[in-house]
Design a protein around this motif. Structure first.
Motif, PDB file in Angstrom:
ATOM      1  N   GLU A  20       0.840  -1.211   0.000  1.00  0.00           N
ATOM      2  CA  GLU A  20       0.000   0.000   0.000  1.00  0.00           C
ATOM      3  C   GLU A  20       0.869   1.253   0.000  1.00  0.00           C
ATOM      4  O   GLU A  20       0.629   2.196  -0.766  1.00  0.00           O
ATOM      5  CB  GLU A  20      -0.918  -0.001   1.224  1.00  0.00           C
ATOM      6  CG  GLU A  20      -1.822   1.225   1.303  1.00  0.00           C
ATOM      7  CD  GLU A  20      -2.630   1.275   2.579  1.00  0.00           C
ATOM      8  OE1 GLU A  20      -2.516   2.266   3.308  1.00  0.00           O
ATOM      9  OE2 GLU A  20      -3.387   0.307   2.830  1.00  0.00           O
ATOM     10  N   SER A  24       1.007   3.860  -3.101  1.00  0.00           N
ATOM     11  CA  SER A  24       0.542   5.220  -2.787  1.00  0.00           C
ATOM     12  C   SER A  24       1.620   6.245  -3.092  1.00  0.00           C
ATOM     13  O   SER A  24       1.346   7.314  -3.653  1.00  0.00           O
ATOM     14  CB  SER A  24       0.143   5.312  -1.302  1.00  0.00           C
ATOM     15  OG  SER A  24      -0.962   4.497  -1.021  1.00  0.00           O
ATOM     16  N   LEU A  49      -7.606  -1.810   0.425  1.00  0.00           N
ATOM     17  CA  LEU A  49      -7.351  -1.185  -0.875  1.00  0.00           C
ATOM     18  C   LEU A  49      -8.589  -0.476  -1.414  1.00  0.00           C
ATOM     19  O   LEU A  49      -8.468   0.522  -2.140  1.00  0.00           O
ATOM     20  CB  LEU A  49      -6.875  -2.243  -1.873  1.00  0.00           C
ATOM     21  CG  LEU A  49      -5.466  -2.800  -1.653  1.00  0.00           C
ATOM     22  CD1 LEU A  49      -5.200  -3.958  -2.598  1.00  0.00           C
ATOM     23  CD2 LEU A  49      -4.407  -1.721  -1.833  1.00  0.00           C
ATOM     24  N   THR A  52      -8.660   3.186  -0.886  1.00  0.00           N
ATOM     25  CA  THR A  52      -7.560   3.984  -1.420  1.00  0.00           C
ATOM     26  C   THR A  52      -7.788   4.268  -2.906  1.00  0.00           C
ATOM     27  O   THR A  52      -8.771   3.807  -3.492  1.00  0.00           O
ATOM     28  CB  THR A  52      -6.214   3.239  -1.266  1.00  0.00           C
ATOM     29  OG1 THR A  52      -6.186   2.128  -2.189  1.00  0.00           O
ATOM     30  CG2 THR A  52      -6.029   2.721   0.151  1.00  0.00           C
TER      31      THR A  52
END
Length: 369
Positions: A20, A24, A49, A52
């Motif tokens: 992640e 990101s 997820l 996000t």
């Protein structure tokens, strides 16, 4: 460049946090690089997820080698013109190799996130020395040194520290630990984050609680443990009950955004018997929580004993206890550990640095492909 990140983990842990963080960071620093995560359907990672901006695809994984996952992986590579596959765990490695035999996949990069030795077995050695693996990204120098024993081409091994994501930090939590569990302000909260797996050796954590509460008679401590329960949890709870520690040790279980609770800890305690480089250490350094830890894996690459934290041998509850008591009684030591750890973290161990180094490796692999 389109990278497929392959995860075959069915729970949530530091490895998934790394994926992640990496994706990101790349969204911001390298928007020209497309990243897609293949994860297990109906898993905590998938749920994470979904909150996000990271692109992800799920596949079923009901058994260790689920061909539905294999076929999905191969089809994704063809449909989305994947340039490179970044494999993030041993189960994903096995499934990706099977898919390669069917689909002739793009080159691989493998992340080695623990310091467990690679087993000296023919099938295991074949997997880790598979020709499509162009680079193995080790989470610490210690992890790299351990892996060297099994990897034929040592040049494939590189150290890339994971670090912490400065852009996503938060202290927002659904409740305050002191308020929820009615903990008076004069009591010291010692916290730990880690799933209930063998590597974390929570038996040592309980032994430390026992020494502080029952032997040293310091009842001004409360211990908080956050992490996903497992088949080991019942035995841990039985031990807590046998030692009459129910009022002094709280198992919170799986808790979303667990690292946000770290500022509510007065001291961070790690009791692992095996590690790569735990995210909990990075997060504690960022949130300015002083650290006491066992000296395993790459932890000593972040924490220098008596400079920015205390280290102890594995399973050594007596030394960990002494360190905790000494730290709790010294305002100056706490301030020193916090200040030095924060400076070290910002200088060397951020996801910005991790992404920069990882992109260099992606580019070098594709250049040579």
């Amino acid at each position: 460049m389109h990278i497929l990140h392959v995860s075959a983990v069915t729970n949530w842990g530091g490895g998934e946090y790394h994926i992640e963080n990496l994706c990101s960071e790349l969204l911001t620093s390298n928007p020209e690089i497309k990243n897609t995560v293949l994860c297990v359907e109906d898993s905590p990672f998938k749920e994470r997820l979904s909150k996000t901006k990271i692109q992800y695809i799920t596949a079923p994984l009901r058994i260790k080698i689920d061909l539905r996952y294999v076929f999905k992986l191969g089809k994704i590579c063809k449909k989305h013109q994947i340039s490179l596959i970044h494999i993030h765990d041993p189960s994903a490695l096995q499934l990706t190799i099977i898919a390669d035999k069917i689909y002739n996949l793009p080159p691989f990069v493998l992340s080695k996130k623990t310091s467990f030795p690679i087993k000296d077995r023919k099938k295991t050695l074949f997997k880790y020395n598979y020709s499509k693996i162009k680079k193995i990204l080790c989470v610490s120098n210690e992890t790299k040194n351990v892996a060297k024993k099994a990897i034929v081409d040592k040049n494939k091994l590189l150290t890339v520290y994971h670090g912490t994501n400065l852009k996503t930090k938060s202290t927002k939590t659904p409740f305050l630990i002191r308020k929820k569990y009615n903990i008076p302000n004069h009591k010291t909260i010692v916290g730990h984050i880690g799933n209930h797996i063998k590597a974390k050796h929570l038996e040592t954590f309980i032994n430390v609680v026992d020494r502080i509460i029952n032997i040293e008679k310091h009842t001004n401590f409360i211990f908080i443990q956050i992490g996903t329960f497992s088949e080991r949890t019942d035995a841990l709870k039985v031990k807590v009950n046998q030692l009459n520690l129910q009022e002094h040790l709280i198992f919170m279980g799986y808790t979303p955004q667990a690292s946000n609770f770290i500022p509510q800890f007065d001291i961070a305690l790690m009791t692992s018997q095996s590690e790569g480089l735990p995210q909990f250490i990075y997060e504690s350094m960022y949130h300015k929580t002083p650290i006491v830890s066992t000296d395993v894996g790459g932890i000593s690459e972040l924490i220098t004993h008596e400079v920015n934290g205390f280290l102890a041998p594995i399973h050594d509850a007596d030394t960990l206890t002494a360190h905790l008591l000494k730290l709790n009684n010294s305002t100056n030591l706490k301030a020193q550990f916090i200040s030095k750890s924060y400076k070290i973290l910002l200088a060397q161990f951020t996801t910005e640095n991790m992404a920069r180094e990882t992109v260099k490796i992606y580019k070098s692999v594709l250049k040579d492909a």
